[in-house]
Design a protein around this motif. Sequence first.
Motif, PDB file in Angstrom:
ATOM      1  N   ALA A 238       0.154  -1.315  -0.251  1.00  0.00           N
ATOM      2  CA  ALA A 238      -0.233  -0.397  -0.139  1.00  0.00           C
ATOM      3  C   ALA A 238       1.260   1.182  -0.314  1.00  0.00           C
ATOM      4  O   ALA A 238       2.001   1.430   0.950  1.00  0.00           O
ATOM      5  CB  ALA A 238      -0.886   0.154   1.385  1.00  0.00           C
ATOM      6  N   ASN A 239       0.672   1.904  -1.196  1.00  0.00           N
ATOM      7  CA  ASN A 239       1.287   2.870  -0.933  1.00  0.00           C
ATOM      8  C   ASN A 239       0.215   4.506  -0.807  1.00  0.00           C
ATOM      9  O   ASN A 239      -1.397   4.454  -0.310  1.00  0.00           O
ATOM     10  CB  ASN A 239       2.105   3.439  -1.805  1.00  0.00           C
ATOM     11  CG  ASN A 239       1.574   3.188  -3.082  1.00  0.00           C
ATOM     12  OD1 ASN A 239       0.648   4.259  -3.604  1.00  0.00           O
ATOM     13  ND2 ASN A 239       2.442   2.995  -4.541  1.00  0.00           N
ATOM     14  N   ASP A 240       0.628   5.867  -1.226  1.00  0.00           N
ATOM     15  CA  ASP A 240      -0.341   6.638  -1.112  1.00  0.00           C
ATOM     16  C   ASP A 240      -1.770   6.361  -2.042  1.00  0.00           C
ATOM     17  O   ASP A 240      -2.940   7.131  -1.798  1.00  0.00           O
ATOM     18  CB  ASP A 240       0.345   8.472  -0.716  1.00  0.00           C
ATOM     19  CG  ASP A 240       0.727   8.539   0.077  1.00  0.00           C
ATOM     20  OD1 ASP A 240       0.879   7.486   1.197  1.00  0.00           O
ATOM     21  OD2 ASP A 240       1.220   9.699   0.667  1.00  0.00           O
ATOM     22  N   SER A 241      -1.566   5.898  -3.261  1.00  0.00           N
ATOM     23  CA  SER A 241      -2.323   5.751  -4.033  1.00  0.00           C
ATOM     24  C   SER A 241      -2.955   4.614  -3.941  1.00  0.00           C
ATOM     25  O   SER A 241      -4.462   4.756  -4.551  1.00  0.00           O
ATOM     26  CB  SER A 241      -1.765   5.334  -5.459  1.00  0.00           C
ATOM     27  OG  SER A 241      -0.979   5.032  -5.919  1.00  0.00           O
ATOM     28  N   GLY A 242      -3.250   3.242  -3.556  1.00  0.00           N
ATOM     29  CA  GLY A 242      -3.941   2.735  -3.130  1.00  0.00           C
ATOM     30  C   GLY A 242      -2.344   1.144  -3.646  1.00  0.00           C
ATOM     31  O   GLY A 242      -2.220   1.450  -2.938  1.00  0.00           O
TER      32      GLY A 242
END
Length: 324
Positions: A238-242
């Motif tokens: 998981a990163n800040d976009s999804g």
Amino acid sequence: ADSGARVRGGGPGVGMEEPPDPRDPGEGPRVGDTSRADEDARSESGSDASTSGTESVSEDDDEPMLKYQRLGGAVPAILSDDVASCACAGGNIIVLGTKRGVVIVLDRGGNELRRFTDAHRAPVNDVCLDARREWVGSCADDGTCAAHALYDDDDDAHASSASTHVVRCEHDAGPVRSIALDPRFASRASRRFVRGGDCGDLVLSALNKNGERRDVVLHAGEGPVRRVRWAGTLIAWANDSGVKVYDEGRDARIAYVDRPRGSPPPGAYDPHIAWCDGARTLVIAWADCVKVAVVRTRTLTASERSGRPFRSRVPTLGDSGPSS
């Protein structure tokens, strides 16, 4: 919460879909959709009760879906002068990471089994177990990763002594936020793990018996990697976009689940992801939204079967090249 999860992408042979909400075939599961009456329902022990697809809860008729019990044993003493910063559980083992950089292994009753104090000098951000529950992985704010052996070679499953052998990995690009051990970490000659942190790189590493390390960057450039989990050949992060899923057996990204619309800033509530049923179901929690993604297989087309021979970039013990 997002009104419905969207899944994009799909690699040869594997895809992901989200099961529909029972009340609306076109919607994904949402925690925020449960009624306020559900939130107010409490079990006699003080645990929350919730429902799926129902509008009301009867305390007399329905058992709560969530039951909890405070850990006893050594836990009160441990937390009297330290703070638990992360935890994981598998089988009869519970692992705690603390703000002082300590990794503690407990049984289900909270009794201390193992303690590792030498790997980190800063708060532990994540802990994990391999599939056989013989190794514990940990990472910390000081940029270090470690793999701790729970048993010596001649120990049995209930041995009272454990190896303090630590595979230590310096990562000089800032705090490491999450780590996942190869599910076969205990049985492979090449010790592999994947990690991610504030630098934004998702890095797959392999170490040989001499401590030499080979790194491969699987993904970069989308902000901090906040969570990573590995099951079978599938690595989810998981990163800040999804949330994305990579198949290390095919060396390809196969799926993407976006972050819910209208959710709080990514740094306010770290996402949590977990594999269930082996590598068949991925549970994703973003603040007050929970999504469930199901892995399904499909038959390859003729053009896909006749494509170029596959060659993986994933490092193994036999790979040559400088360590980093």
